[in-house]
Design a protein around this motif. Structure first.
Motif, PDB file in Angstrom:
ATOM      1  N   TYR A 104       0.630  -1.239  -0.131  1.00 24.36           N
ATOM      2  CA  TYR A 104      -0.153  -0.083  -0.094  1.00 24.36           C
ATOM      3  C   TYR A 104       0.577   1.069   0.188  1.00 24.36           C
ATOM      4  O   TYR A 104       0.682   2.603  -0.597  1.00 24.36           O
ATOM      5  N   THR A 105       1.926   0.885   0.531  1.00 29.10           N
ATOM      6  CA  THR A 105       2.740   1.729   0.457  1.00 29.10           C
ATOM      7  C   THR A 105       3.278   2.057  -0.604  1.00 29.10           C
ATOM      8  O   THR A 105       3.384   3.456  -1.085  1.00 29.10           O
ATOM      9  N   ALA A 106       3.486   1.619  -1.364  1.00 29.50           N
ATOM     10  CA  ALA A 106       4.007   1.976  -2.587  1.00 29.50           C
ATOM     11  C   ALA A 106       2.681   2.864  -3.700  1.00 29.50           C
ATOM     12  O   ALA A 106       3.128   3.319  -4.775  1.00 29.50           O
ATOM     13  N   ILE A 107       1.876   2.165  -3.137  1.00 27.02           N
ATOM     14  CA  ILE A 107       1.183   1.902  -3.757  1.00 27.02           C
ATOM     15  C   ILE A 107       0.481   3.804  -3.938  1.00 27.02           C
ATOM     16  O   ILE A 107       0.087   4.747  -4.504  1.00 27.02           O
ATOM     17  N   TYR A 108       0.753   4.308  -2.456  1.00 29.57           N
ATOM     18  CA  TYR A 108       0.522   5.997  -1.974  1.00 29.57           C
ATOM     19  C   TYR A 108       1.638   6.364  -2.595  1.00 29.57           C
ATOM     20  O   TYR A 108       1.806   7.726  -3.209  1.00 29.57           O
ATOM     21  N   ASP A 109       3.280   5.972  -2.883  1.00 27.37           N
ATOM     22  CA  ASP A 109       4.229   6.690  -3.460  1.00 27.37           C
ATOM     23  C   ASP A 109       3.727   6.775  -5.412  1.00 27.37           C
ATOM     24  O   ASP A 109       3.799   8.116  -5.577  1.00 27.37           O
ATOM     25  N   LYS A 110       3.314   5.969  -5.496  1.00 27.51           N
ATOM     26  CA  LYS A 110       3.183   6.102  -7.017  1.00 27.51           C
ATOM     27  C   LYS A 110       2.159   7.696  -7.302  1.00 27.51           C
ATOM     28  O   LYS A 110       1.678   8.064  -8.133  1.00 27.51           O
ATOM     29  N   GLU A 111       1.019   6.835  -6.219  1.00 24.89           N
ATOM     30  CA  GLU A 111      -0.799   8.338  -6.304  1.00 24.89           C
ATOM     31  C   GLU A 111       0.533   9.779  -5.844  1.00 24.89           C
ATOM     32  O   GLU A 111      -0.141  10.678  -6.579  1.00 24.89           O
ATOM     33  N   VAL A 112       1.429   9.855  -5.250  1.00 24.42           N
ATOM     34  CA  VAL A 112       2.090  11.260  -5.285  1.00 24.42           C
ATOM     35  C   VAL A 112       2.138  11.068  -6.598  1.00 24.42           C
ATOM     36  O   VAL A 112       2.368  12.821  -7.324  1.00 24.42           O
ATOM     37  N   GLU A 113       3.163  10.333  -7.351  1.00 22.56           N
ATOM     38  CA  GLU A 113       3.721  11.189  -8.256  1.00 22.56           C
ATOM     39  C   GLU A 113       2.927  11.190  -9.229  1.00 22.56           C
ATOM     40  O   GLU A 113       3.210  12.170 -10.204  1.00 22.56           O
ATOM     41  N   ARG A 114       1.637  10.432  -9.343  1.00 18.75           N
ATOM     42  CA  ARG A 114       0.832  11.125 -10.501  1.00 18.75           C
ATOM     43  C   ARG A 114       0.133  12.094 -10.310  1.00 18.75           C
ATOM     44  O   ARG A 114      -0.017  13.183 -11.335  1.00 18.75           O
ATOM     45  N   SER A 115      -0.482  12.034  -9.354  1.00 20.56           N
ATOM     46  CA  SER A 115      -1.110  13.321  -8.507  1.00 20.56           C
ATOM     47  C   SER A 115      -0.508  14.727  -8.356  1.00 20.56           C
ATOM     48  O   SER A 115      -1.101  15.945  -9.539  1.00 20.56           O
ATOM     49  N   LEU A 116       1.277  14.606  -7.875  1.00 18.12           N
ATOM     50  CA  LEU A 116       1.443  15.455  -8.248  1.00 18.12           C
ATOM     51  C   LEU A 116       2.608  16.197  -9.167  1.00 18.12           C
ATOM     52  O   LEU A 116       3.796  16.745  -9.031  1.00 18.12           O
ATOM     53  N   GLY A 117       2.874  15.035  -9.981  1.00 12.70           N
ATOM     54  CA  GLY A 117       3.794  15.465 -11.486  1.00 12.70           C
ATOM     55  C   GLY A 117       5.204  15.273 -10.590  1.00 12.70           C
ATOM     56  O   GLY A 117       6.232  15.644 -11.159  1.00 12.70           O
TER      57      GLY A 117
ATOM     58  N   ALA B 141      -7.266  26.886 -19.320  1.00  7.86           N
ATOM     59  CA  ALA B 141      -8.008  26.699 -18.147  1.00  7.86           C
ATOM     60  C   ALA B 141      -7.329  26.656 -16.968  1.00  7.86           C
ATOM     61  O   ALA B 141      -5.901  25.899 -16.838  1.00  7.86           O
ATOM     62  N   ARG B 142      -7.938  26.811 -15.279  1.00 10.85           N
ATOM     63  CA  ARG B 142      -7.175  26.809 -14.185  1.00 10.85           C
ATOM     64  C   ARG B 142      -7.528  26.013 -13.673  1.00 10.85           C
ATOM     65  O   ARG B 142      -8.403  26.497 -13.478  1.00 10.85           O
ATOM     66  N   PHE B 143      -7.510  25.113 -13.732  1.00 15.45           N
ATOM     67  CA  PHE B 143      -8.097  23.771 -13.001  1.00 15.45           C
ATOM     68  C   PHE B 143      -7.012  23.626 -11.627  1.00 15.45           C
ATOM     69  O   PHE B 143      -5.721  24.069 -11.520  1.00 15.45           O
ATOM     70  N   ILE B 144      -7.512  22.301 -10.750  1.00 10.73           N
ATOM     71  CA  ILE B 144      -6.426  22.389  -9.507  1.00 10.73           C
ATOM     72  C   ILE B 144      -5.666  21.142 -10.429  1.00 10.73           C
ATOM     73  O   ILE B 144      -6.346  19.838 -10.662  1.00 10.73           O
ATOM     74  N   GLN B 145      -4.143  21.116 -10.853  1.00  6.25           N
ATOM     75  CA  GLN B 145      -3.482  19.995 -11.214  1.00  6.25           C
ATOM     76  C   GLN B 145      -3.639  18.822 -10.814  1.00  6.25           C
ATOM     77  O   GLN B 145      -3.730  17.237 -11.460  1.00  6.25           O
ATOM     78  N   GLY B 146      -3.497  18.589  -9.154  1.00  5.50           N
ATOM     79  CA  GLY B 146      -3.881  17.547  -8.572  1.00  5.50           C
ATOM     80  C   GLY B 146      -3.173  17.372  -6.999  1.00  5.50           C
ATOM     81  O   GLY B 146      -3.347  18.882  -6.769  1.00  5.50           O
ATOM     82  N   CYS B 147      -3.531  16.551  -6.322  1.00  9.28           N
ATOM     83  CA  CYS B 147      -4.458  17.377  -4.455  1.00  9.28           C
ATOM     84  C   CYS B 147      -3.437  15.478  -4.660  1.00  9.28           C
ATOM     85  O   CYS B 147      -3.582  14.747  -4.759  1.00  9.28           O
ATOM     86  N   MET B 148      -2.841  15.716  -2.887  1.00 12.51           N
ATOM     87  CA  MET B 148      -2.743  14.564  -2.091  1.00 12.51           C
ATOM     88  C   MET B 148      -2.418  14.624  -0.545  1.00 12.51           C
ATOM     89  O   MET B 148      -2.667  16.687  -0.459  1.00 12.51           O
ATOM     90  N   ILE B 149      -2.483  13.863   0.436  1.00 12.99           N
ATOM     91  CA  ILE B 149      -3.130  14.062   1.470  1.00 12.99           C
ATOM     92  C   ILE B 149      -2.143  13.306   1.865  1.00 12.99           C
ATOM     93  O   ILE B 149      -1.572  11.941   1.989  1.00 12.99           O
ATOM     94  N   PHE B 150      -1.064  14.025   2.945  1.00  8.77           N
ATOM     95  CA  PHE B 150      -0.385  13.847   3.702  1.00  8.77           C
ATOM     96  C   PHE B 150      -0.131  13.299   4.966  1.00  8.77           C
ATOM     97  O   PHE B 150      -1.311  14.112   5.652  1.00  8.77           O
ATOM     98  N   ASN B 151       0.083  12.701   5.767  1.00  9.53           N
ATOM     99  CA  ASN B 151       0.291  12.492   7.424  1.00  9.53           C
ATOM    100  C   ASN B 151       2.071  13.294   7.511  1.00  9.53           C
ATOM    101  O   ASN B 151       3.127  13.697   6.782  1.00  9.53           O
ATOM    102  N   LEU B 152       2.341  13.770   9.214  1.00  7.91           N
ATOM    103  CA  LEU B 152       3.713  13.979   8.923  1.00  7.91           C
ATOM    104  C   LEU B 152       4.823  12.601   8.334  1.00  7.91           C
ATOM    105  O   LEU B 152       5.695  13.291   8.048  1.00  7.91           O
ATOM    106  N   ALA B 153       4.624  11.890   8.896  1.00  2.71           N
ATOM    107  CA  ALA B 153       5.366  10.362   8.067  1.00  2.71           C
ATOM    108  C   ALA B 153       5.625  10.312   6.463  1.00  2.71           C
ATOM    109  O   ALA B 153       6.562  10.581   6.169  1.00  2.71           O
TER     110      ALA B 153
END
Lengths: 335, 181
Positions: free
Chosen positions: A321-334, B152-164
């Motif tokens: 799941y961590t690997a999936i999370y990291d891939k999601e970060v990669e895709r979502s945030l480029g 267009a100006r949309f949100i390009q991507g989003c992500m939820i993180f915790n500290l780790a």
């Protein structure tokens, strides 16, 4: 309750000592780390105790459950060059059961000794593949013909066919049955070796029922006919198989109730949801222990155990799941 | 180097060109009408909308932390906080033309809750995405606007993180966060 096992040179294990929980024992590990072997071995030792000739019964169980090539027990020894002696010790209620064999053994074990009483409670092994839909005629086929099929399938079908136990059904058992009936939307009925799900719409044969619902049906039967009562031991290989993740929470709830009622449970799983549901649902009254099986630097299987989800180290399921999370970060945030 | 704090959390964005405390009634003139993300950070190649939730803040009561976890898992937090904060901030910035028109906008949410596992974070991120005007990096929708001559100006991507997870990914977007005493 089974308290501990020490394995020397048994199948995948070179040396493995384990201390079990009297409640729920959850085994995780990548494929090939011996989870199923462990469950099957514990099951065979328990399941052979009712027979008067315990050693012979155990040897028969060992062969029929593991199905080594040409029925040679020696093939269950850890694969090493030269002569290999397998040595197993299992402790139950403070009493030992021990046996040995070598990689040259044919159909006997040596030094078989057991201090266990005849009545060790019922032992139930639920294999990955659901069998109730294939139950009609299966017991006769297995008993009369030589078919290459693990005995656990015959055993579980036989236990599903057991009639209801004499005496009143306790409130706890009724509650458990009702919980499962809500999930299944009915009760299980048996007629001419065929199982049906019965509800106000009629009887639906098990072969037309989703496999996940059939598994709940099996659990319902084992509780209803009194197989899973205080003192019983349940072994379940991948309970998550064919069950939708949304129903795992109820399954875990039922298993924790069974544990509270005195059933010791051994589960092998690859499911994050199973592990996490046990972690989230357990109360102070529940006993749950996690075992992570993995290979060390010498490729020998070792186990790390702990009483919380976070004690699972290494946790290959979490890592996936961590690997999936990291891939999601990669895709979502480029990134 | 841009460094700033939100409550008991210290952020460092070594490559940031600037940062703005956006959720601030003194500078956000419609804060009584619109919600706002906590910070807007400008990097050389992108804009970050940053929302920070700290349910484990030392001053947080156990009841408040428990309520936060309930709102998070039930979807209330996404629906009533994370989504409107992002959407209103985007609208505000576009209407006021107070944002670099050439940089993609990303929405980062930091939830400083240790018990959030990676699978839960992925699932929450997926839920948040379904409620945002978001164009994922595959770009098919964005391409339609570009082809129509309407960038267009949309949100390009989003992500939820915790500290780790934030600090694990730190090597990739060069920004760290840590709790201050």
């Amino acid at each position: 309750m089974i308290e501990s096992i020490t394995l020397e040179n048994f199948t995948a294990f070179k040396h493995l000592p384990l201390q079990f929980s009297p409640g729920v024992n959850l085994f995780v590990g990548t494929n090939g780390t011996g989870k199923t072997h462990l469950l099957k071995l514990l099951y065979t030792t328990l399941n052979s105790q009712r027979e008067s000739r315990k050693k012979e019964a155990f040897e028969h169980e060992l062969i029929q459950v593991f199905l080594p090539y040409k029925n040679r027990i020696g093939r269950l020894a850890h694969r090493l060059p030269g002569s290999v002696t397998c040595d197993v010790r299992i402790t139950r209620n403070g009493q030992p059961l021990t046996f040995q064999f070598t990689n040259h053994s044919v159909d006997h074990v040596t030094k078989y000794q057991t201090e266990w009483p005849d009545d060790v409670g019922s032992a139930v092994y639920i294999p990955v593949k659901e069998m109730l839909a294939d139950a009609p005629g299966f017991r006769s086929l297995y008993e009369e013909r030589v078919i290459h099929m693990e005995k656990v399938y015959f055993d579980i079908v036989s236990k599903a066919f057991l009639p209801i136990l004499r005496g009143p059904t306790s409130r706890d058992r009724k509650n458990l049955l009702e919980m499962i009936e809500i999930i299944m939307d009915g009760q299980v009925k048996q007629e001419n070796e065929h199982f049906f799900l019965k509800n106000p719409s009629g009887n639906l044969e098990f072969s037309l029922l989703a496999e996940g619902i059939r598994k709940f049906g099996l659990l319902w039967l084992l509780i209803q006919n009194g197989t899973l009562l205080e003192g019983a031991t349940l072994f379940w290989d991948e309970p998550e198989a064919n069950i939708n993740p949304s129903m795992i929470a109820i399954l875990v709830q039922v298993l924790l109730h069974l544990q509270s009622q005195g059933v010791q449970i051994f589960i092998a799983t690859h499911s994050y949801i199973v592990l996490k549901e046990f972690d989230l649902q357990r109360t102070a009254e529940n006993h749950v222990r996690y075992f992570s099986l993995a290979r060390d630097d010498n490729a020998d299987i070792v186990a790390i155990s702990g009483d919380t989800y976070l004690d699972i180290v290494p946790n290959n399921i979490g890592a996936a799941y961590t690997a999936i999370y990291d891939k999601e970060v990669e895709r979502s945030l480029g990134l | 180097m841009t460094a700033f704090t939100e409550g008991k959390l210290q952020f460092n964005f070594p490559t940031a060109l600037s940062h703005e405390k956006f959720d601030d009634a003194a500078t956000h003139f419609l804060s009584h009408r619109m919600k706002a993300v906590d910070f807007i950070i400008e990097l050389p190649d992108q804009i970050i909308f940053l929302e920070v939730k700290d349910p484990q803040h030392p001053a947080a009561t156990p009841d408040a932390t428990l309520k936060f976890e309930g709102d998070l898992r039930s979807g209330v937090l996404i629906k009533e906080s994370l989504r409107p904060k992002c959407c209103d901030s985007l609208l505000y910035k576009l209407v006021t033309q107070d944002i670099d028109p050439h940089k993609p906008i990303y929405y980062y949410v930091l939830i400083a809750l240790d018990t959030l596992s990676d699978p839960e974070l992925v699932n929450l991120t997926d839920k948040l995405k379904t409620r945002l005007p978001i164009v994922e990096d595959r770009g098919a929708v964005q391409a339609k606007f570009t082809a129509a001559g309407k960038p267009a100006r949309f949100i390009q991507g989003c992500m939820i993180f915790n500290l780790a997870t934030w600090n694990r990914m730190n090597v990739r977007f060069a920004a760290s966060v840590h709790r201050i005493p």
